[in-house]
Structure formats: structure tokens, C-alpha cells
Design a protein around this motif. Sequence first.
Motif, PDB file in Angstrom:
ATOM      1  N   GLN A  51       0.818  -1.217   0.000  1.00  0.00           N
ATOM      2  CA  GLN A  51       0.000   0.000   0.000  1.00  0.00           C
ATOM      3  C   GLN A  51       0.851   1.265   0.000  1.00  0.00           C
ATOM      4  N   ASP A  70      -6.094   6.561  -3.455  1.00  0.00           N
ATOM      5  CA  ASP A  70      -6.429   6.933  -2.074  1.00  0.00           C
ATOM      6  C   ASP A  70      -5.987   8.356  -1.752  1.00  0.00           C
ATOM      7  N   HIS A  71      -4.983   8.845  -2.466  1.00  0.00           N
ATOM      8  CA  HIS A  71      -4.435  10.162  -2.170  1.00  0.00           C
ATOM      9  C   HIS A  71      -4.834  11.211  -3.217  1.00  0.00           C
TER      10      HIS A  71
END
Length: 207
Positions: A51, A70-71
Motif C-alpha cells: 500500500q 487513495d491520495h
Amino acid sequence: MTTPLSGAIEALLLMATESMTAIELAEATQSPVDEVEQALAEIARFYDDHQRGIEVRHLAGGWRFWTRADHADLISAWVLEGQHSRLSQAALETLAVIAYLQPIARSRVSAVRGVNVDGVVRTLLARGLVAENEPADGSRGAALLTTTDHFAERMGLESLSDLPPLAPHLPDASALEEELARVVHPEDTGTDRASSHQETGPEGDQR
């Protein structure tokens, strides 16, 4: 476990300004293509398993590093803060027309948008998001606009078939689809218009 080949591939992808195909990576590392493909799969799995903030993705026919989804909000806020070179609304709308109707002549893009798009198209060409290509039949007709691999990369698309359906995002999608059909296939609507005119006389009476 990191191998000399995977390390070399990581270094190449880190420095690359655009996606690199497995064949290009094989030529650069002087390695068999199947070994490169295996190393790419292992690299991608490593970043996924741990991850990390970046990942290796296959986009537009090639491989490159990409920030993890996710970012996305964090990256967008950081990149766009104070950014004055973003595409205008007109440019985004023109790019959408080209993406969904390509290959398409500039005059037809103007017809769909209802305004002259020459200036906007120049901006998109300069950004490398679209390209002008001669007609495939070799005729001397107007050049046709298409999106580029750079567009696919920026949009995170493997191919144009991954473009999201247009209708769900528009409040009056049916009207737009009819307008697009009229622009792209005018011959299909000319008969309907002619028959419509024949149904009423000069004073609006039924014939």
C-alpha cells in the motif's frame, strides 16, 4: 524480492515522461520481453501489497508510475492550489466533444458547441491532449481531431472504451444525443425534416 531487472525497470519508469511498453523496457534493459512482463507484474504486486503511495499501472498501452487513488484529493489540492494554467470550461467541453465523437472535423466540433473553437483547439493541441490527422481515406478533406495517448494517461484510461457513459452525467442527455446524431449523421435527420415540412402547409394547415 527486488532483482536487478526489477530495479532497472523501476529506475526507467521513474525517469520516463510517458508510459513505456514492455518491448521498450526489454530493449532498454536488454532482457527478454517475457521476463520484463514478469518483473512488471511483481513490481505492481509489491506496491499493492505494501500500500505504497504510488503504484505501477498499465495505461495507454504502456507502464508508468502513478499516485494511488487513495491520495487523489490530497494531490489535487496540492497541485491545483494557485494553479492558473488549468483548462477553461470551454476547453474541457471541447475536449469532451472530441473524446466522445472522434475522429471529428473541427467544423463539427464548432457545430456541436455552437461557437468557434479554433482558439480552444489550439490550446488542446499545444497541451498534447488532441491531435489533427489527415482523413483515413486519403482525401483532401479537413483534418480530423482525435485524442492522444497523453489524454488517455491524464484521464487514467487503458483505452477509449473506458470512457464513462455520457448520458448519466447530463441533465438533458436525450436532447444532446439527438443534437450529436444530427451533427454526425445529418443524412439521417434530413429525411425526417423534409417529411415534417410536407405535413403542414404555408399557413400551418395539414396537407
